[in-house]
Motif scaffolding. Structure first.
Motif, PDB file in Angstrom:
ATOM      1  N   PHE A  83       0.830  -1.207   0.000  1.00  0.00           N
ATOM      2  CA  PHE A  83       0.000   0.000   0.000  1.00  0.00           C
ATOM      3  C   PHE A  83       0.864   1.255   0.000  1.00  0.00           C
ATOM      4  O   PHE A  83       0.533   2.245  -0.651  1.00  0.00           O
ATOM      5  CB  PHE A  83      -0.917  -0.015   1.222  1.00  0.00           C
ATOM      6  N   THR A  84       1.963   1.220   0.716  1.00  0.00           N
ATOM      7  CA  THR A  84       2.863   2.369   0.763  1.00  0.00           C
ATOM      8  C   THR A  84       3.470   2.639  -0.613  1.00  0.00           C
ATOM      9  O   THR A  84       3.575   3.783  -1.055  1.00  0.00           O
ATOM     10  CB  THR A  84       3.993   2.125   1.789  1.00  0.00           C
ATOM     11  N   LYS A  85       3.830   1.562  -1.326  1.00  0.00           N
ATOM     12  CA  LYS A  85       4.460   1.694  -2.642  1.00  0.00           C
ATOM     13  C   LYS A  85       3.438   1.862  -3.765  1.00  0.00           C
ATOM     14  O   LYS A  85       3.771   2.361  -4.839  1.00  0.00           O
ATOM     15  CB  LYS A  85       5.322   0.471  -2.923  1.00  0.00           C
ATOM     16  N   ARG A  86       2.201   1.389  -3.523  1.00  0.00           N
ATOM     17  CA  ARG A  86       1.146   1.389  -4.553  1.00  0.00           C
ATOM     18  C   ARG A  86       1.586   0.605  -5.779  1.00  0.00           C
ATOM     19  O   ARG A  86       1.240   0.949  -6.921  1.00  0.00           O
ATOM     20  CB  ARG A  86       0.780   2.821  -4.984  1.00  0.00           C
ATOM     21  N   ASP A  87       2.357  -0.468  -5.570  1.00  0.00           N
ATOM     22  CA  ASP A  87       2.901  -1.214  -6.698  1.00  0.00           C
ATOM     23  C   ASP A  87       2.173  -2.515  -6.979  1.00  0.00           C
ATOM     24  O   ASP A  87       2.500  -3.222  -7.928  1.00  0.00           O
ATOM     25  CB  ASP A  87       4.391  -1.501  -6.460  1.00  0.00           C
ATOM     26  N   ASP A  88       1.187  -2.853  -6.161  1.00  0.00           N
ATOM     27  CA  ASP A  88       0.427  -4.090  -6.362  1.00  0.00           C
ATOM     28  C   ASP A  88      -1.022  -3.823  -5.967  1.00  0.00           C
ATOM     29  O   ASP A  88      -1.379  -3.857  -4.792  1.00  0.00           O
ATOM     30  CB  ASP A  88       1.014  -5.219  -5.520  1.00  0.00           C
ATOM     31  N   ILE A  89      -1.849  -3.545  -6.947  1.00  0.00           N
ATOM     32  CA  ILE A  89      -3.234  -3.149  -6.690  1.00  0.00           C
ATOM     33  C   ILE A  89      -3.997  -4.246  -5.958  1.00  0.00           C
ATOM     34  O   ILE A  89      -4.774  -3.970  -5.036  1.00  0.00           O
ATOM     35  CB  ILE A  89      -3.958  -2.800  -8.012  1.00  0.00           C
ATOM     36  N   LYS A  90      -3.758  -5.497  -6.343  1.00  0.00           N
ATOM     37  CA  LYS A  90      -4.473  -6.603  -5.711  1.00  0.00           C
ATOM     38  C   LYS A  90      -4.160  -6.667  -4.219  1.00  0.00           C
ATOM     39  O   LYS A  90      -5.057  -6.867  -3.389  1.00  0.00           O
ATOM     40  CB  LYS A  90      -4.118  -7.928  -6.384  1.00  0.00           C
ATOM     41  N   GLN A  91      -2.904  -6.497  -3.863  1.00  0.00           N
ATOM     42  CA  GLN A  91      -2.546  -6.527  -2.451  1.00  0.00           C
ATOM     43  C   GLN A  91      -3.093  -5.309  -1.708  1.00  0.00           C
ATOM     44  O   GLN A  91      -3.467  -5.414  -0.538  1.00  0.00           O
ATOM     45  CB  GLN A  91      -1.023  -6.607  -2.288  1.00  0.00           C
ATOM     46  N   CYS A  92      -3.148  -4.186  -2.386  1.00  0.00           N
ATOM     47  CA  CYS A  92      -3.743  -2.991  -1.772  1.00  0.00           C
ATOM     48  C   CYS A  92      -5.223  -3.226  -1.478  1.00  0.00           C
ATOM     49  O   CYS A  92      -5.739  -2.776  -0.446  1.00  0.00           O
ATOM     50  CB  CYS A  92      -3.582  -1.785  -2.694  1.00  0.00           C
ATOM     51  N   CYS A  93      -5.895  -3.935  -2.380  1.00  0.00           N
ATOM     52  CA  CYS A  93      -7.308  -4.249  -2.170  1.00  0.00           C
ATOM     53  C   CYS A  93      -7.490  -5.202  -0.992  1.00  0.00           C
ATOM     54  O   CYS A  93      -8.387  -5.017  -0.162  1.00  0.00           O
ATOM     55  CB  CYS A  93      -7.904  -4.866  -3.437  1.00  0.00           C
ATOM     56  N   VAL A  94      -6.628  -6.224  -0.919  1.00  0.00           N
ATOM     57  CA  VAL A  94      -6.708  -7.162   0.201  1.00  0.00           C
ATOM     58  C   VAL A  94      -6.463  -6.418   1.515  1.00  0.00           C
ATOM     59  O   VAL A  94      -7.121  -6.686   2.522  1.00  0.00           O
ATOM     60  CB  VAL A  94      -5.700  -8.315   0.031  1.00  0.00           C
ATOM     61  N   ARG A  95      -5.516  -5.491   1.515  1.00  0.00           N
ATOM     62  CA  ARG A  95      -5.250  -4.694   2.708  1.00  0.00           C
ATOM     63  C   ARG A  95      -6.518  -3.993   3.186  1.00  0.00           C
ATOM     64  O   ARG A  95      -6.846  -4.016   4.368  1.00  0.00           O
ATOM     65  CB  ARG A  95      -4.172  -3.660   2.434  1.00  0.00           C
ATOM     66  N   ARG A  96      -7.230  -3.363   2.257  1.00  0.00           N
ATOM     67  CA  ARG A  96      -8.458  -2.655   2.640  1.00  0.00           C
ATOM     68  C   ARG A  96      -9.501  -3.629   3.201  1.00  0.00           C
ATOM     69  O   ARG A  96     -10.170  -3.347   4.192  1.00  0.00           O
ATOM     70  CB  ARG A  96      -9.035  -1.899   1.448  1.00  0.00           C
TER      71      ARG A  96
END
Length: 241
Positions: A83-96
């Motif tokens: 999420f900090t890097k914004r380099d993997d959208i799928k992982q950012c979604c899982v984080r949310r």
């Protein structure tokens, strides 16, 4: 007697949880200046920490419900890094999804906590924990409870009784949806996308929403009522021109 919290009354708690901003380290919630009853302020301590050492995606742990109720939410550090890097959208979604899921656990615990200070009321609170989760008694004064999210299982998939304790009547399906994609979040997301789309609302896709708001496209399949809300919102915005 259960505390009849509403989402609005927990606004002060929710505002401290970094749903939309990177966490530079552990997050310790402060109940002192928010609108919750004093017995909640006096008893609860809540922290969010990050680790890749845990064998699951996330967990919500309760320690020592007989005295101070300490709640620790642990999330995989890899999702915070993504999420900090914004380099993997799928992982950012899982984080949310994980943040919203574990926040539902937190709210369920707060709602289950007794407003009475009697030993009988506190025992009832502990019994609710015992009934809902497998437990291990560390000593006469400490009970440890862990709710874990297995690796590979979507945090957006849960059954009706997954969060609530006892006769808690809160609709956690609706709460979870609002945490993931509230009306305010819709507004912010649409405005950001319109700037990128030259203010052409017809060009917005669910993939765009996923990339901007980190709301996974699959979320709308799991919760079709939120899809209906979002479509209605878009139609209303289109009418405004």
């Amino acid at each position: 007697m259960e505390v009849n919290f509403t989402l609005w009354s927990l606004k002060g708690v929710l505002e401290q949880i970094p749903f939309d901003s990177p966490a530079e380290g552990p997050v310790h919630l402060d109940f002192s200046d928010i609108s919750v009853p004093h017995y909640i302020k006096d008893v609860f301590k809540v922290s969010i920490i990050y680790s890749d050492e845990i064998p699951f995606e996330a967990c919500c742990c309760i320690y020592s419900p007989r005295s101070v109720v300490t709640i620790i939410i642990i999330l995989k550090k890899q999702y915070e890094d993504a999420f900090t890097k914004r380099d993997d959208i799928k992982q950012c979604c899982v984080r949310r999804e994980l943040y919203c899921h574990e926040t539902c656990h937190l709210i369920a615990i707060i709602r289950a906590f007794p407003s009475e200070r009697s030993s009988m009321a506190r025992e009832d609170f502990i019994e609710k924990i015992k009934e809902k989760f497998e437990k291990s008694v560390k000593n006469a004064e400490e009970l440890k409870m862990v709710s874990m999210e297995p690796i590979g299982v979507s945090p957006s998939v849960f059954d009706k009784g997954h969060f609530n304790y006892g006769n808690d009547s809160l609709n956690y399906f609706k709460l979870y949806q609002e945490l993931i994609f509230s009306h305010d979040k819709m507004v912010l997301t649409l405005n950001a996308l319109l700037e990128k789309k030259d203010w052409n609302i017809n060009g917005i896709t669910f993939s765009d929403v996923e990339n901007e708001a980190f709301v996974p496209a699959a979320f709308f399949n799991i919760f079709p009522e939120k899809l209906t809300d979002f479509k209605k919102f878009l139609v209303e915005e289109m009418k405004k021109g």
